[in-house]
Design an enzyme around this catalytic site. Structure first.
Site, PDB file in Angstrom:
ATOM      1  N   SER A 196     -32.130 -10.242  -6.610  1.00 27.86           N
ATOM      2  CA  SER A 196     -30.767 -10.281  -7.144  1.00 27.86           C
ATOM      3  C   SER A 196     -29.928  -9.320  -6.304  1.00 27.86           C
ATOM      4  O   SER A 196     -30.481  -8.427  -5.645  1.00 27.86           O
ATOM      5  CB  SER A 196     -30.778  -9.793  -8.598  1.00 27.86           C
ATOM      6  OG  SER A 196     -29.469  -9.537  -9.068  1.00 27.86           O
ATOM      7  N   TYR A 240     -33.571  -4.262 -15.541  1.00 27.90           N
ATOM      8  CA  TYR A 240     -33.370  -5.356 -14.573  1.00 27.90           C
ATOM      9  C   TYR A 240     -33.174  -4.805 -13.165  1.00 27.90           C
ATOM     10  O   TYR A 240     -33.798  -5.258 -12.202  1.00 27.90           O
ATOM     11  CB  TYR A 240     -32.152  -6.177 -15.016  1.00 27.90           C
ATOM     12  CG  TYR A 240     -31.920  -7.455 -14.259  1.00 27.90           C
ATOM     13  CD1 TYR A 240     -32.535  -8.643 -14.651  1.00 27.90           C
ATOM     14  CD2 TYR A 240     -31.049  -7.500 -13.160  1.00 27.90           C
ATOM     15  CE1 TYR A 240     -32.297  -9.832 -13.968  1.00 27.90           C
ATOM     16  CE2 TYR A 240     -30.814  -8.671 -12.481  1.00 27.90           C
ATOM     17  CZ  TYR A 240     -31.434  -9.845 -12.881  1.00 27.90           C
ATOM     18  OH  TYR A 240     -31.188 -11.015 -12.198  1.00 27.90           O
TER      19      TYR A 240
HETATM   20  P1  NAD Z   1     -32.974 -19.036 -16.545  1.00 34.65           P
HETATM   21  O1  NAD Z   1     -32.992 -18.335 -17.847  1.00 34.65           O
HETATM   22  O2  NAD Z   1     -32.185 -20.285 -16.394  1.00 34.65           O
HETATM   23  O3  NAD Z   1     -34.470 -19.343 -16.063  1.00 34.65           O
HETATM   24  C1  NAD Z   1     -35.499 -18.403 -16.212  1.00 34.65           C
HETATM   25  C2  NAD Z   1     -36.818 -19.118 -16.088  1.00 34.65           C
HETATM   26  O4  NAD Z   1     -37.869 -18.146 -16.270  1.00 34.65           O
HETATM   27  C3  NAD Z   1     -37.039 -20.197 -17.153  1.00 34.65           C
HETATM   28  O5  NAD Z   1     -37.727 -21.286 -16.582  1.00 34.65           O
HETATM   29  C4  NAD Z   1     -37.910 -19.492 -18.189  1.00 34.65           C
HETATM   30  O6  NAD Z   1     -38.699 -20.376 -18.979  1.00 34.65           O
HETATM   31  C5  NAD Z   1     -38.769 -18.653 -17.258  1.00 34.65           C
HETATM   32  N1  NAD Z   1     -39.446 -17.553 -17.944  1.00 34.65           N
HETATM   33  C6  NAD Z   1     -38.917 -16.581 -18.723  1.00 34.65           C
HETATM   34  N2  NAD Z   1     -39.907 -15.788 -19.214  1.00 34.65           N
HETATM   35  C7  NAD Z   1     -41.069 -16.269 -18.711  1.00 34.65           C
HETATM   36  C8  NAD Z   1     -42.429 -15.881 -18.831  1.00 34.65           C
HETATM   37  N3  NAD Z   1     -42.814 -14.832 -19.577  1.00 34.65           N
HETATM   38  N4  NAD Z   1     -43.363 -16.617 -18.191  1.00 34.65           N
HETATM   39  C9  NAD Z   1     -43.010 -17.702 -17.453  1.00 34.65           C
HETATM   40  N5  NAD Z   1     -41.729 -18.099 -17.278  1.00 34.65           N
HETATM   41  C10 NAD Z   1     -40.786 -17.398 -17.906  1.00 34.65           C
HETATM   42  O7  NAD Z   1     -32.503 -17.927 -15.483  1.00 34.65           O
HETATM   43  P2  NAD Z   1     -31.961 -18.026 -13.974  1.00 34.65           P
HETATM   44  O8  NAD Z   1     -30.579 -17.517 -13.989  1.00 34.65           O
HETATM   45  O9  NAD Z   1     -32.252 -19.328 -13.368  1.00 34.65           O
HETATM   46  O10 NAD Z   1     -32.846 -16.886 -13.320  1.00 34.65           O
HETATM   47  C11 NAD Z   1     -33.897 -17.134 -12.427  1.00 34.65           C
HETATM   48  C12 NAD Z   1     -34.113 -15.899 -11.573  1.00 34.65           C
HETATM   49  O11 NAD Z   1     -32.948 -15.647 -10.800  1.00 34.65           O
HETATM   50  C13 NAD Z   1     -34.391 -14.626 -12.383  1.00 34.65           C
HETATM   51  O12 NAD Z   1     -35.389 -13.855 -11.746  1.00 34.65           O
HETATM   52  C14 NAD Z   1     -33.058 -13.919 -12.327  1.00 34.65           C
HETATM   53  O13 NAD Z   1     -33.198 -12.530 -12.461  1.00 34.65           O
HETATM   54  C15 NAD Z   1     -32.578 -14.305 -10.940  1.00 34.65           C
HETATM   55  N6  NAD Z   1     -31.135 -14.163 -10.744  1.00 34.65           N
HETATM   56  C16 NAD Z   1     -30.259 -14.875 -11.514  1.00 34.65           C
HETATM   57  C17 NAD Z   1     -28.908 -14.718 -11.280  1.00 34.65           C
HETATM   58  C18 NAD Z   1     -27.878 -15.472 -12.075  1.00 34.65           C
HETATM   59  O14 NAD Z   1     -26.695 -15.154 -11.961  1.00 34.65           O
HETATM   60  N7  NAD Z   1     -28.247 -16.456 -12.851  1.00 34.65           N
HETATM   61  C19 NAD Z   1     -28.448 -13.850 -10.293  1.00 34.65           C
HETATM   62  C20 NAD Z   1     -29.366 -13.144  -9.533  1.00 34.65           C
HETATM   63  C21 NAD Z   1     -30.713 -13.318  -9.769  1.00 34.65           C
END
Ligand code: NAD
Length: 262
Positions: A144, A157
């Site tokens: 991130s 985080y």
């Molecule tokens: P999201 O909530 O849409 O997806 C998260 C995924 O992780 C889901 O498939 C969920 O089922 C899975 N998950 C959660 N807990 C779990 C566990 N214990 N075991 C297995 N799977 C698990 O979120 P997203 O926004 O797509 O985030 C994905 C990644 O991207 C994360 O690591 C997040 O920190 C990172 N990220 C997101 C953003 C953003 O703005 N959305 C920005 C930077 C980084």
């Protein structure tokens, strides 16, 4: 022939958001994919079969919980048994919790460190021996912008994501002569369920409205004033998995609309 055909990509947390977009982009390039994450069983099965029929690849699903090292080891072993290899590992599963550090619930801290950081260690240690045997591998850690800089109220985080960047560099150095690369993608804000969920908590923590959170907190940091697109993340991950990216390793690459340039 598509550029990733014959490869297998395991993407943690790929039942939703960024992970699903990356899994879909890999399937579109001909890679077999292993989905992982939580959600409605019927929806997950529909996604799995859609990937197979739309892209003519094999897609499987593991319900492994990223807080459980044994389930993670079993997931990698099962993927290798089913598809023959795990060539591309994407550590993407993640959760968020927003609260001042002195009020941060201990169980949330432990869960964020386990899912967002330690799971990448457990998947990497399980998948690396096979990659080393084949002298080819790609590890892509979805960190991130918070792996490079901090924001208030996100102590767990920010800690976990900085940790992932450290792991990325170390794994890259250890595998540099073995045809394996390890990189972190550092997205800014992407409009996924994870971001939607933190809007009410951020509004509460800062005493502002949810609209103000989107305009003045989330996109305030992003000079483009646009959320990063899911398709952009998919394409970037495909590039990092390609042979053209063979010399890119140990990096933490922002994809953040200029956020970390400030
Ligand atoms: P999201 O909530 O849409 O997806 C998260 C995924 O992780 C889901 O498939 C969920 O089922 C899975 N998950 C959660 N807990 C779990 C566990 N214990 N075991 C297995 N799977 C698990 O979120 P997203 O926004 O797509 O985030 C994905 C990644 O991207 C994360 O690591 C997040 O920190 C990172 N990220 C997101 C953003 C953003 O703005 N959305 C920005 C930077 C980084």
């Amino acid at each position: 022939m598509s550029q990733l055909s014959g490869r297998t990509a395991l993407v943690t947390g790929s039942t939703s958001g960024i992970g699903l977009a990356i899994a879909e982009a890999f399937a579109a390039e001909g890679a077999n994919v292993v989905l992982n994450g939580f959600g409605d069983a019927e929806e997950i099965e529909a996604t799995r079969t859609r990937l197979e029929t739309s892209h003519g690849v094999a897609a499987s699903y593991s319900a492994a919980d990223m807080t459980k090292p044994q389930e993670i080891a079993d997931m990698v072993a099962q993927a290798e048994a089913e598809h023959g290899s795990v060539d591309i590992l994407v550590n993407n599963a993640g959760i968020q919790h927003v609260a001042p550090v002195d009020e941060f619930p201990q169980d949330k801290w432990d869960a964020i460190i386990a899912i967002n950081m330690s799971s990448a260690f457990h998947t990497t240690r399980a998948a690396l021996p096979g990659m080393k045997t084949r002298s080819w591998g790609r590890i892509i850690n979805v960190a991130s912008a918070h792996g490079l800089i901090a924001s208030p109220y996100k102590s767990a985080y920010v800690t976990a994501k900085h940790g992932v960047v450290g792991l990325t560099k170390t794994v890259a150095l250890e595998t540099a002569q073995q045809g394996i690369t390890c990189n972190a993608i550092c997205p800014g804000y992407v409009r996924t369920p994870l971001v939607e969920a933190q809007i009410p908590d951020t509004a509460k923590a800062r005493g502002i409205t949810e609209e103000e959170v989107v305009c003045d907190v989330l996109l305030a940091a992003q000079p483009t004033k646009k959320f990063v697109g899911l398709d952009e993340l998919g394409s970037f991950a495909v590039f990092l998995a390609s042979d053209a990216a063979a010399s890119i390793t140990g990096t933490a690459l922002p994809m953040d609309g200029g956020w970390t340039a400030q």
